[in-house]
Design a protein around this motif. Structure first.
Motif, PDB file in Angstrom:
ATOM      1  N   ASP A 244       0.805  -1.211   0.000  1.00 25.98           N
ATOM      2  CA  ASP A 244       0.000   0.000   0.000  1.00 25.98           C
ATOM      3  C   ASP A 244       0.841   1.266   0.000  1.00 25.98           C
ATOM      4  OD1 ASP A 244       0.974  -0.526   2.511  1.00 25.98           O
ATOM      5  OD2 ASP A 244      -0.782   0.232   3.582  1.00 25.98           O
ATOM      6  N   ILE A 245       2.165   1.112  -0.077  1.00 24.10           N
ATOM      7  CA  ILE A 245       3.077   2.252  -0.118  1.00 24.10           C
ATOM      8  C   ILE A 245       3.357   2.613  -1.580  1.00 24.10           C
ATOM      9  CG2 ILE A 245       5.375   3.071   0.560  1.00 24.10           C
ATOM     10  CD1 ILE A 245       3.449   2.595   2.882  1.00 24.10           C
ATOM     11  N   ARG A 246       3.563   3.901  -1.834  1.00 23.83           N
ATOM     12  CA  ARG A 246       3.912   4.337  -3.189  1.00 23.83           C
ATOM     13  C   ARG A 246       5.218   3.676  -3.637  1.00 23.83           C
ATOM     14  NH1 ARG A 246      -0.598   5.131  -3.121  1.00 23.83           N
ATOM     15  NH2 ARG A 246      -1.744   7.091  -3.266  1.00 23.83           N
ATOM     16  N   PRO A 247       5.441   3.514  -4.945  1.00 21.11           N
ATOM     17  CA  PRO A 247       6.638   2.805  -5.426  1.00 21.11           C
ATOM     18  C   PRO A 247       7.926   3.498  -5.007  1.00 21.11           C
ATOM     19  CG  PRO A 247       5.476   3.879  -7.241  1.00 21.11           C
ATOM     20  CD  PRO A 247       4.572   3.942  -6.061  1.00 21.11           C
ATOM     21  N   SER A 248       8.825   2.745  -4.400  1.00 23.20           N
ATOM     22  CA  SER A 248      10.118   3.299  -4.009  1.00 23.20           C
ATOM     23  C   SER A 248      10.993   3.500  -5.248  1.00 23.20           C
ATOM     24  CB  SER A 248      10.815   2.362  -3.020  1.00 23.20           C
ATOM     25  OG  SER A 248      11.262   1.183  -3.674  1.00 23.20           O
ATOM     26  N   PHE A 249      12.039   4.300  -5.075  1.00 22.16           N
ATOM     27  CA  PHE A 249      12.964   4.554  -6.181  1.00 22.16           C
ATOM     28  C   PHE A 249      13.599   3.258  -6.673  1.00 22.16           C
ATOM     29  CE2 PHE A 249      17.588   5.422  -7.061  1.00 22.16           C
ATOM     30  CZ  PHE A 249      17.404   5.843  -8.369  1.00 22.16           C
ATOM     31  N   LEU A 250      14.187   2.476  -5.755  1.00 21.70           N
ATOM     32  CA  LEU A 250      14.884   1.252  -6.163  1.00 21.70           C
ATOM     33  C   LEU A 250      13.927   0.166  -6.623  1.00 21.70           C
ATOM     34  CD1 LEU A 250      17.767   0.884  -3.552  1.00 21.70           C
ATOM     35  CD2 LEU A 250      17.908   1.667  -5.912  1.00 21.70           C
ATOM     36  N   GLN A 251      12.700   0.202  -6.153  1.00 18.89           N
ATOM     37  CA  GLN A 251      11.707  -0.773  -6.574  1.00 18.89           C
ATOM     38  C   GLN A 251      11.442  -0.696  -8.071  1.00 18.89           C
ATOM     39  OE1 GLN A 251       7.822  -0.231  -4.747  1.00 18.89           O
ATOM     40  NE2 GLN A 251       7.842  -2.345  -4.052  1.00 18.89           N
ATOM     41  N   GLN A 252      11.733   0.447  -8.655  1.00 21.61           N
ATOM     42  CA  GLN A 252      11.485   0.664 -10.075  1.00 21.61           C
ATOM     43  C   GLN A 252      12.721   0.394 -10.928  1.00 21.61           C
ATOM     44  OE1 GLN A 252       9.048   4.407 -10.705  1.00 21.61           O
ATOM     45  NE2 GLN A 252       9.536   4.675  -8.531  1.00 21.61           N
TER      46      GLN A 252
END
Length: 418
Positions: A244-252
């Motif tokens: 439910d958290i917005r996409p992290s930088f490294l997640q992308q």
């Protein structure tokens, strides 16, 4: 069917006609049986057994279906063609799709990340430089230059859209909507409403060729309540977060490891592990089990010494390695207990537990102007069950700090330090 109506002198054709005749009255009304042997028919004609009828009927049916399927003009072939066209025009109805963790407008970057993860290794190395008690890198969003603090204590690429700054850059609406609702975000220096955008990102300084990283979701403060800071832009480097958290930088990205070289002032992102499997590294504890919305770089503390005296605690103590912090934060309850015992903070040594049961010491002392100690209230931490330290740059200067993010391991080489 064409074979049945074919050459009367062909043995296979005659057998097909025999099969057809067999089921006209249940007897062999032709001169040849299925085996080709001669028989006379008449009053003493032999009745074909029911089992033989079923076998023969099955063979005949299979031959008829095969002939009809291969015949382009048959209804079977027409149906097969129609099904094929339907599959091509509507693949989502028949093909397995990936689970959607984010709204459909993000499918572009989501598919890009999946494609990148299947590619070969990637290493990005850029200069980092001191900026207000932290370390920064330069980057571009949609062709506009910004600076951001390298922050292992937060997950997002985020900047201040309420004011222009010569230090951090000037946001003028770059990027397009990411299709996500605004959120309220809290940081040590600021908090406020954040809009979520999407844009192309490059990293590097002006005097070098910038490295294109890709298209990313990033946050922009459109309302800010300051807490003594000046609206720093952050490059959050915490990767794993709840759904439910917005996409992290490294997640992308396909990056799985980070390295801070505080000696040569270099920052590296790698798609491969940077810590050998034989290395006795510090293990990361997943504090999402304690209620944190993200997986911070937190490890178990074996020993805590303030002013040379060991601090005793009935509760486990954990330490977060946070490059976005200068000195040290201590969770409220522990802070006041330590303050009473130590009567101030002249120096601090934190021994982190390694995978093989050894200790990795981190040390900071008052001569370092970054060594400032404050109490902090961690919203997700239940201080009846555990205590938390937040260790900043005062403990990390002069070292090489490596995070194997996906493997949950940290290595700290304290070279060049006394």
């Amino acid at each position: 069917l064409k074979r049945i109506r074919g050459d009367p002198h062909n043995k296979a054709d005659r057998r097909c006609r025999d099969l057809m005749a067999t089921y006209s009255d249940g007897t062999h009304s032709n001169r040849r049986d299925f085996g080709g042997g001669a028989k006379k028919h008449g009053a003493n004609a032999t009745v074909v057994s029911e089992a033989r009828k079923r076998r023969t009927l099955g063979l005949l049916t299979a031959m008829m279906i095969l002939g009809s399927t291969l015949d382009p003009s048959s209804p079977f072939a027409a149906r097969r063609k129609a099904n094929s066209e339907l599959l091509e025009s509507s693949p989502s109805r028949y093909q397995k799709t990936l689970p959607q963790k984010f709204p459909r407008p993000l499918s572009g970057w989501e598919s890009r990340v999946l494609n990148e993860k299947s590619q070969g290794s990637q290493l990005v190395e850029v200069p980092m430089y001191p900026c207000q008690g932290s370390y920064c890198i330069e980057y571009e969003l949609e062709g506009k230059s910004f600076r951001g603090v390298l922050d292992t204590g937060s997950p997002f690429l985020i900047l201040d859209g309420t004011a222009c700054s010569s230090r951090w850059g000037c946001y003028k609406g770059q990027g397009e909507s990411a299709g996500l609702e605004d959120t309220y975000e809290r940081y040590a220096s600021q908090e406020g409403n954040v809009a979520w955008k999407r844009g192309r990102l490059k990293v590097g300084k002006e005097d070098m060729e910038k490295k294109h990283i890709g298209e990313f979701v990033f946050g922009v403060f459109n309302e800010v309540e300051g807490k003594g800071g000046d609206g720093a832009a952050l490059v959050g480097l915490v990767k794993e977060a709840n759904k439910d958290i917005r996409p992290s930088f490294l997640q992308q990205t396909n990056f799985r490891a980070l390295r801070f070289d505080f000696i040569d002032k270099k920052f590296s992102l790698s798609s491969r592990s940077l810590i050998s499997r034989t290395k006795d590294a510090v293990k990361v504890v997943d504090v999402r089990k304690m209620g944190s919305p993200v997986k911070h770089y937190i490890s178990r503390v074996d020993t805590l010494r303030i002013n040379g005296e060991q601090i005793r605690s009935n509760l486990p103590i954990y330490a977060m390695v946070d490059t976005g912090t200068t000195g040290m934060y201590i969770s409220d309850t522990l802070f006041w207990d330590v303050f009473k015992q130590a009567k101030g903070f002249r120096n601090c040594q934190v021994d982190l537990k390694t995978e093989k049961g050894h200790n990795k010491p981190l040390f900071a002392s008052r001569p370092d102007p970054n060594f400032l100690v404050f109490p902090v209230n961690i919203p997700w931490l239940d201080e009846r069950k555990a205590h938390l330290l937040v260790l900043g740059l005062a403990f990390l200067e002069g070292s090489e700090l490596t995070f194997d993010v996906d493997d949950g391991r940290i290595d700290i080489k304290t070279r060049g330090r006394v």
